[in-house]
Scaffold this motif. Structure first.
Motif, mmCIF file in Angstrom:
data_model
loop_
_atom_site.group_PDB
_atom_site.id
_atom_site.type_symbol
_atom_site.label_atom_id
_atom_site.label_comp_id
_atom_site.label_asym_id
_atom_site.label_seq_id
_atom_site.Cartn_x
_atom_site.Cartn_y
_atom_site.Cartn_z
ATOM 1 N N LEU A 1 4.641 -7.229 -9.875
ATOM 2 C CA LEU A 1 3.679 -8.265 -9.486
ATOM 3 C C LEU A 1 2.792 -8.654 -10.667
ATOM 4 N N MET B 1 4.680 -17.825 -4.328
ATOM 5 C CA MET B 1 3.422 -17.163 -4.037
ATOM 6 C C MET B 1 2.409 -17.585 -5.104
ATOM 7 N N ASP C 1 -2.684 -15.190 -4.159
ATOM 8 C CA ASP C 1 -1.937 -14.373 -3.195
ATOM 9 C C ASP C 1 -1.396 -13.107 -3.860
ATOM 10 N N THR C 2 -0.906 -13.256 -5.080
ATOM 11 C CA THR C 2 -0.378 -12.110 -5.816
ATOM 12 C C THR C 2 -1.488 -11.099 -6.094
ATOM 13 N N ARG D 1 -4.191 -4.986 -2.169
ATOM 14 C CA ARG D 1 -3.845 -4.339 -0.903
ATOM 15 C C ARG D 1 -2.914 -3.148 -1.125
ATOM 16 N N ILE D 2 -1.884 -3.346 -1.921
ATOM 17 C CA ILE D 2 -0.933 -2.263 -2.195
ATOM 18 C C ILE D 2 -1.638 -1.098 -2.878
ATOM 19 N N HIS E 1 -4.212 -10.648 -4.356
ATOM 20 C CA HIS E 1 -4.547 -10.008 -3.079
ATOM 21 C C HIS E 1 -3.502 -8.955 -2.710
ATOM 22 N N GLN E 2 -2.249 -9.263 -2.956
ATOM 23 C CA GLN E 2 -1.182 -8.316 -2.650
ATOM 24 C C GLN E 2 -1.303 -7.062 -3.522
ATOM 25 N N GLU F 1 6.465 -1.634 -8.190
ATOM 26 C CA GLU F 1 6.192 -2.901 -7.502
ATOM 27 C C GLU F 1 4.929 -3.554 -8.059
#
Length: 65
Positions: free
Chosen positions: A55, A1, A5-6, A12-13, A8-9, A51
């Motif tokens: 990340l 990833m 991308d990380t 989002r989370i 963005h994740q 989590e």
């Protein structure tokens, strides 16, 4: 990833889970925005926070410099 991308994740989370977290709101109500209390709950108790921490660690590992 990828790093992007990380990021963005993480966003989002956080937006999907943390903004509406009743426990987080209660901690802030009791202690104000003292980062220690919120961080302690989020990283030690909350699985979502764990989590996010994982990340974040991935992002740190990918740093150059």
């Amino acid at each position: 990833m990828s790093r992007l991308d990380t990021l963005h994740q993480i966003t989002r989370i956080s937006e999907d889970n943390c903004k509406g977290c009743k426990q987080r709101a209660e901690i802030i109500r009791e202690h104000g925005h003292i980062h220690f209390y919120v961080d302690r709950h989020c990283t030690k108790v909350c699985p979502i926070g764990a989590e996010l921490k994982r990340l974040g660690t991935q992002l740190e590992g990918g740093r150059k410099g």
